[in-house]
Motif scaffolding. Structure first.
Motif, PDB file in Angstrom:
ATOM      1  N   VAL A   1       0.831  -0.946   0.025  1.00 51.55           N
ATOM      2  CA  VAL A   1      -0.149  -0.051   0.074  1.00 51.55           C
ATOM      3  C   VAL A   1       0.691   1.037   0.174  1.00 51.55           C
TER       4      VAL A   1
ATOM      5  N   ILE B   1       0.986   5.143   0.754  1.00 50.84           N
ATOM      6  CA  ILE B   1       0.173   6.063   1.007  1.00 50.84           C
ATOM      7  C   ILE B   1       0.827   7.394   0.673  1.00 50.84           C
TER       8      ILE B   1
ATOM      9  N   TRP C   1      -4.626   3.471  -8.271  1.00 46.18           N
ATOM     10  CA  TRP C   1      -5.280   4.326  -7.131  1.00 46.18           C
ATOM     11  C   TRP C   1      -6.388   4.290  -7.009  1.00 46.18           C
TER      12      TRP C   1
ATOM     13  N   THR D   1      -2.298   2.914  -4.333  1.00 47.55           N
ATOM     14  CA  THR D   1      -2.128   4.220  -3.889  1.00 47.55           C
ATOM     15  C   THR D   1      -3.359   4.723  -3.158  1.00 47.55           C
ATOM     16  N   ILE D   2      -3.023   5.148  -1.674  1.00 45.06           N
ATOM     17  CA  ILE D   2      -4.459   5.602  -1.063  1.00 45.06           C
ATOM     18  C   ILE D   2      -3.932   6.862   0.098  1.00 45.06           C
TER      19      ILE D   2
ATOM     20  N   PRO E   1      -4.052   9.055   2.886  1.00 45.59           N
ATOM     21  CA  PRO E   1      -4.909   8.709   4.229  1.00 45.59           C
ATOM     22  C   PRO E   1      -5.718   9.414   4.667  1.00 45.59           C
TER      23      PRO E   1
ATOM     24  N   PHE F   1      -6.440   2.530   4.760  1.00 44.06           N
ATOM     25  CA  PHE F   1      -5.140   2.426   4.043  1.00 44.06           C
ATOM     26  C   PHE F   1      -4.474   1.192   5.023  1.00 44.06           C
ATOM     27  N   TYR F   2      -4.508   1.442   6.469  1.00 38.69           N
ATOM     28  CA  TYR F   2      -3.938   0.428   7.356  1.00 38.69           C
ATOM     29  C   TYR F   2      -4.582  -0.829   7.172  1.00 38.69           C
TER      30      TYR F   2
ATOM     31  N   ILE G   1       3.526  -0.982   4.187  1.00 34.82           N
ATOM     32  CA  ILE G   1       2.959   0.525   3.802  1.00 34.82           C
ATOM     33  C   ILE G   1       4.260   1.227   3.290  1.00 34.82           C
TER      34      ILE G   1
END
Length: 191
Positions: free
Chosen positions: A41, A43, A69, A117-118, A120, A134-135, A145
């Motif tokens: 992931v 971020i 994304w 891609t996130i 947060p 995301f976590y 991450i």
């Protein structure tokens, strides 16, 4: 795995050149190195402007990283839908609880290589606290991450360290957010 702009032969080379030139002309420098993992992931913070998207795409081309994304589902309607998917987009419905985390975990489990891609914050607007999706995606998929960043104050963007979740969200979030202290988004009042 879907075919995107990042693995379209001639287009990839052209966009890598455009990204290199554009970042240089805009005064942006890159920091860090491409993560040595096939799945993670990513971020991207701070996320305060639509310009963030353009810079993240340019930085991905420069590093040679094929990112996906997540974007609100309205971006994928009509003739723009196939284009957004080709650019690596994954449509998400943000207006209701749709099991989004599990959908992304399932996608990770079905792929040998995947970088999602996130942001947060979950939005470009100012938020009181980061969203935890995301976590939970990283924990659920068993992936690390990558701490991606854009610092408009210094005009530096790239990759920070890889972070391996411990399954203690509160403690891990403090460590992750510590990395972003002092960074400035394009619209600082939103971060």
């Amino acid at each position: 795995m879907t075919h995107t702009i990042f693995d379209t032969p001639i287009i990839n080379t052209l966009f890598r050149f455009i990204s290199t030139l554009g970042l240089k002309l805009a005064g942006w420098k890159l920091s860090g190195k491409k993560p040595d993992a096939r799945k993670y992931v990513l971020i991207a913070a701070p996320h305060t402007s639509n310009w963030d998207f353009i810079l993240v795409i340019a930085i991905a081309f420069k590093f040679g990283v094929k990112i996906s994304w997540m974007g609100k589902s309205s971006l994928f309607k009509g003739p723009m839908g196939p284009i957004m998917r080709w650019m690596g987009g994954i449509p998400v419905e943000r207006s209701r609880n749709t099991g989004l985390v599990q959908q992304v975990v399932d996608r990770f489990n079905a792929c040998e290589d995947l970088i999602v891609t996130i942001p947060p914050e979950g939005t470009r607007s100012k938020v009181g606290q980061w969203k935890s999706g995301f976590y939970h995606v990283a924990v659920g998929a068993g992936v690390p991450i990558a701490l991606g960043f854009l610092d408009f104050k210094t005009r530096v963007g790239g990759f920070g360290p890889m972070f391996f979740p411990s399954d203690n969200y509160e403690s891990d979030l403090k460590k992750i957010q510590h990395f972003y202290q002092g960074m400035t988004g394009k619209r600082p009042h939103r971060f």
